[in-house]
Structures are given as C-alpha cells and as structure tokens.
Design an enzyme around this catalytic site. Sequence first.
Site, PDB file in Angstrom:
ATOM      1  N   GLU A  36      -5.902 -11.048  -1.179  1.00  0.00           N
ATOM      2  CA  GLU A  36      -6.789 -10.923   0.068  1.00  0.00           C
ATOM      3  C   GLU A  36      -8.121 -10.648  -0.294  1.00  0.00           C
ATOM      4  O   GLU A  36      -8.928  -9.787   0.263  1.00  0.00           O
ATOM      5  CB  GLU A  36      -6.587  -9.439   0.666  1.00  0.00           C
ATOM      6  CG  GLU A  36      -4.988  -9.271   1.131  1.00  0.00           C
ATOM      7  CD  GLU A  36      -4.455  -8.346   1.778  1.00  0.00           C
ATOM      8  OE1 GLU A  36      -5.259  -7.481   2.460  1.00  0.00           O
ATOM      9  OE2 GLU A  36      -3.458  -7.830   1.752  1.00  0.00           O
ATOM     10  N   GLU A  77       0.828  -1.316  -0.043  1.00  0.00           N
ATOM     11  CA  GLU A  77      -0.112  -0.070   0.176  1.00  0.00           C
ATOM     12  C   GLU A  77       0.689   1.317   0.180  1.00  0.00           C
ATOM     13  O   GLU A  77       0.551   2.224   0.732  1.00  0.00           O
ATOM     14  CB  GLU A  77      -0.847  -0.165   1.229  1.00  0.00           C
ATOM     15  CG  GLU A  77      -1.973  -1.319   1.003  1.00  0.00           C
ATOM     16  CD  GLU A  77      -2.749  -1.219   2.577  1.00  0.00           C
ATOM     17  OE1 GLU A  77      -2.830  -0.495   3.379  1.00  0.00           O
ATOM     18  OE2 GLU A  77      -3.785  -2.231   2.364  1.00  0.00           O
TER      19      GLU A  77
HETATM   20  C1  GLA Z   1      -4.818  -4.748   4.313  1.00  0.00           C
HETATM   21  C2  GLA Z   1      -3.689  -5.586   4.634  1.00  0.00           C
HETATM   22  C3  GLA Z   1      -4.002  -6.713   5.422  1.00  0.00           C
HETATM   23  C4  GLA Z   1      -4.861  -6.714   6.414  1.00  0.00           C
HETATM   24  C5  GLA Z   1      -6.125  -6.091   5.799  1.00  0.00           C
HETATM   25  C6  GLA Z   1      -7.332  -6.100   6.685  1.00  0.00           C
HETATM   26  O1  GLA Z   1      -5.370  -5.198   3.166  1.00  0.00           O
HETATM   27  O2  GLA Z   1      -2.763  -5.854   3.761  1.00  0.00           O
HETATM   28  O3  GLA Z   1      -2.694  -7.408   5.986  1.00  0.00           O
HETATM   29  O4  GLA Z   1      -4.519  -5.925   7.481  1.00  0.00           O
HETATM   30  O5  GLA Z   1      -5.670  -4.596   5.251  1.00  0.00           O
HETATM   31  O6  GLA Z   1      -7.297  -6.871   7.498  1.00  0.00           O
END
Ligand code: GLA
Length: 358
Positions: free
Chosen positions: A262, A155
């Site tokens: 994710e 990020e």
């Molecule tokens: C982001 C992070 C993850 C996690 C999510 C929420 O996407 O990359 O590690 O913390 O937020 O759980």
Amino acid sequence: MHRKGTILFLPLAIGLLSCTGNNYHKGLKDYYATYFSMGVAITPQSLHTDEATLVASEFNSLTAENAMKMGPIHPTENDYFWKDADSIVAFAQRAKMNVRGHTLCWHNQAPGWLFVNVDGSTVSKEVLLQRLKEHITSVVSRYQGKIYAWDVVNEAISDREDDFYRDSPWYQICGEEYIAKAFEYAHAADPQALLFYNDYNEINPVKRKKIIQLVQQLQAAGVPIHGIGLQGHWSVFEPTYQQLDSTLSDFSKLNIPLQITELDVSIYPKEHARREATPTDGEAGFTPELKLKQDEAYKTYFKLFRKYKHVITSVTFWNISDRRSWLDNFPVRNRKDFPLLFDSNLKPKSAYIEVTNF
Ligand code: GLA
C-alpha cells in the site's frame, strides 16, 4: 520462401514497430520487469475514466481499494455484493494483469452483523469463526485461479508497545486463534493462492519485531502463510535509508516473499490516528522543498526495493494519482495530500523519474 519469411517475421515486425513507434509507452511495470510486479489499488469507477489507460500502461497488478473488504462485499449475512469486485477482476483478466486480493479479515470496514446475534448480543467464538469460514470460503472460491495472492489477515498487531495483539472485536471474541483459522480457511478454498499477513508501521522496530514473531509462530504451528505484506504508508520524512534498510533486512531473514502492498509517500509527517484539522494544517501545500524531499524519498525507497529484489515480489501503490488519495481525508479531514507518482492530470511527477532512472 520470401513469402514464408514475411509471414514468420510479421509478428516480430509489429512488435518492433510498437516498441519504437509513437504509441509505445514504457511503464513502471516495464522498468521493473526483472525486479517485481508493479501494482495499484483502484476503485471500479476509476476504470471508467481516463485513469484506466494509465493503469493498464503503467502497472501489471491490481488491488481493489475497497471492493473486496468484508463490509463492501458481504454487507448482510445472506448477501454478497460481487459487482464491484467482479468488474475489477474482469478488467485485470482482459488486460492480463495480476490481482492481489485485499482483505479477508480486518477489524475496520467489517460489517456490523458479523459480531452480533439477532438479539444484538455479542456472538460466541464458535459462531464468529463459522461466519469467518463461510465468508472466506465464498470470496476465495469465487476468484480461485484469478486472484493469485490474498491479504488474509490485516493489522492484527497492536501499535501499543505493551500489547502484542490489537484489541479488536476479532481478538476479544476469539483470542488469537482467528488469525490461524483465517489462513486455514483461505488455503482450503484455494490451495494455490499465496497467503499474506499484512500490516502497517512496520518501520517501527517494536511493531516490526511483533509482526515477525507472529509470522514465526504461525509458521511453527504449520499454518499456511506464504508472505508478508508491508503496507508502506510512508512520508517524505520517514523512513530514512537506514530505517528502511534495517526493516527490509529484518523481514528478509524470514526467507518468505515480501510485498509492499500500500505504498504512498505523504508530504506530511506521518500520523496514524484520525484527527481534526488545526489552523496551520496544509497551509504550505506542496512546496518546491517538499517536492524535492518527495523525489529523494521515492528514490531512496526504490533503491532499497531493488536491493532486496531477492525477497520483494511486488510493489503496489495505494491509489493511482494525486487527483484522489485516501490521504486527502486521513488523518486530517479535507487536507489535500500529494503522495503518488502521477499528478492530478495523470502526468508523471519528477518522483516518477527518480523511480525509473536507475
Ligand atoms: C489500511 C488498509 C487499506 C486501506 C488503507 C487506507 O492500510 O489495509 O485497505 O483502507 O488503510 O485507505
């Protein structure tokens, strides 16, 4: 002769029996065996519950939900807390599963000590890069050969249309250089590990363009970056087929592996910032209409993942089942969500059928 034949065919017979007998369970990883690996983000605690059986029978890749993040694994400058991460890696080794490491450099869940001197003042760029190097070297070396891929930087791109980089402490102290450095340190610690840049809201064309530009810049500078992680925290309302198709198409042109890192499909419209609940939040719950919408969304997303199987090498779900998801508290505190393929009793939902029926 007869005896030799029996011995030779015994393993085959056992294999067949276990495939056709009651014990055989075909999991997500089996449906997708010729497409990409199927992963899940877990806590070490979940491996001591009934979820462990589900994890091992459905998935072939693990990610630590929190245990490998900078804060949890490196709480003070001279102490690493390895126990939780070690137990996840040990489980994966026993179950012959892959591990994706997550994450080496992020602005959230980073320990406070990283950015300050003992007197509380902000550290210099040199000190911060040295700390980053020490952190990455220790973590990556410890799991060398056991973790095949790392989310190196998480990020780093801004969600604001006018800004390129996220204005994080990393950026404020080091400028953009920390990104390339993180990849270099990780590559030096484990030259075999595949190194990913990971980010969310990649379905937004403006942010997507920036992510692609960042990766191209790193490639042009000879930085060891091997793939892009698309977080995929989506919702039943977006992305649409077109949106996701163009997203995957744009990323696929880079010709490096893509991993959905994710995945979850919230039943609420997507929001990216934390906020307090309003009186109507979550009132309707998981209605039959939303269930159908979620089935449709999962069906569409996996149809597209299969279409891009030439570049997608892994799909990881963020949490195991609707029993517990980080979305139960984000962005709205205490608003239950139902974003995964298994319900609270760990039974496959109808969306599971949509994903596996192709
Ligand atoms: C982001 C992070 C993850 C996690 C999510 C929420 O996407 O990359 O590690 O913390 O937020 O759980």
